[in-house]
Design a protein around this motif. Structure first.
Motif, mmCIF file in Angstrom:
data_model
loop_
_atom_site.group_PDB
_atom_site.id
_atom_site.type_symbol
_atom_site.label_atom_id
_atom_site.label_comp_id
_atom_site.label_asym_id
_atom_site.label_seq_id
_atom_site.Cartn_x
_atom_site.Cartn_y
_atom_site.Cartn_z
ATOM 1 N N LYS A 157 85.066 36.447 63.775
ATOM 2 C CA LYS A 157 84.606 37.448 64.697
ATOM 3 C C LYS A 157 83.358 37.944 64.588
ATOM 4 C CE LYS A 157 89.661 38.233 65.708
ATOM 5 N NZ LYS A 157 89.970 37.987 64.606
ATOM 6 N N PRO A 158 82.551 38.245 65.536
ATOM 7 C CA PRO A 158 81.204 38.592 65.336
ATOM 8 C C PRO A 158 81.542 40.181 65.121
ATOM 9 C CG PRO A 158 81.616 38.701 67.752
ATOM 10 C CD PRO A 158 82.822 37.721 66.911
ATOM 11 N N ASN A 191 82.777 42.978 67.589
ATOM 12 C CA ASN A 191 84.103 42.624 68.003
ATOM 13 C C ASN A 191 84.945 44.040 68.162
ATOM 14 O OD1 ASN A 191 86.355 40.780 68.852
ATOM 15 N ND2 ASN A 191 87.401 41.809 67.053
ATOM 16 N N ILE A 241 79.849 37.327 76.356
ATOM 17 C CA ILE A 241 79.358 37.355 74.814
ATOM 18 C C ILE A 241 80.213 37.162 73.752
ATOM 19 C CG2 ILE A 241 77.606 38.479 73.482
ATOM 20 C CD1 ILE A 241 76.372 39.523 76.021
ATOM 21 N N SER A 269 80.564 34.070 71.116
ATOM 22 C CA SER A 269 80.426 34.136 69.832
ATOM 23 C C SER A 269 81.607 33.926 69.037
ATOM 24 C CB SER A 269 80.035 35.778 69.377
ATOM 25 O OG SER A 269 79.020 36.054 70.173
ATOM 26 N N LEU A 320 81.287 30.625 66.313
ATOM 27 C CA LEU A 320 81.622 30.958 64.717
ATOM 28 C C LEU A 320 82.998 30.215 64.473
ATOM 29 C CD1 LEU A 320 81.237 34.873 65.052
ATOM 30 C CD2 LEU A 320 79.754 33.453 63.738
#
Length: 163
Positions: free
Chosen positions: A40-41, A44, A153, A157, A161
């Motif tokens: 996860k970015p 998150n 977004i 992402s 990822l």
């Protein structure tokens, strides 16, 4: 600004919250399993944040819809505008529920990304349609559009990822 009657407010909010509750079943199926395995970015949010935010958004959505529903429209054209606005709302609400099924139920961030882009467009169109009927009702949907923008977004992402 025209106010909605209490019955329409309660029915509208209840319907939106119920749709959110029912779509959460897809989320529960994989939030503690598959979702934990994903990269996860950094932005998150914590899991506990989603339920209160969505509850507030569903309440705002329902109240917004009740204002439109309560508007009678004087001419044939205004009645068509109201009918169109209500139809767009229904479509975006259905798309909202489908996203959870695609992302969490089917564990498919790519399909969910495509769908959430369509959802974003439908929310935007709903806001425009609501504005023709009641400006306040349209403004109540802006936090929803902002959150779905962030969710888009985030969804993109996560897909990037993990692909």
């Amino acid at each position: 600004m025209k106010k909605a009657n209490l019955t329409k407010i309660i029915l509208s909010i209840s319907a939106c919250v119920l749709i959110g509750f029912l779509s959460s079943f897809a989320t529960r199926s994989s939030v503690d399993t598959w979702f934990l395995t994903l990269k996860k970015p950094f932005f998150n949010p914590p899991s506990w944040l989603f339920a209160p935010i969505w509850t507030i958004l569903y309440i705002l959505m329902g109240y917004s819809f009740s204002i439109i529903w309560n508007n009678k429209g004087q001419s044939r054209k205004s009645k068509e505008i109201i009918k169109n606005a209500m139809m767009l709302f229904g479509i975006q609400l259905a798309l909202n529920a489908i996203w959870s099924i695609l992302f969490f139920g089917l564990c498919n961030p790519f399909l969910a990304l495509i769908e959430i882009l369509l959802l974003w467009l439908m929310i935007f169109e709903t806001i425009k349609a609501f504005k023709k009927v009641d400006v306040y009702a349209s403004k109540l949907l802006i936090p929803y559009l902002v959150w779905v923008s962030f969710a888009t977004i985030l969804n993109g992402s996560i897909w990037f990822l993990n692909s």
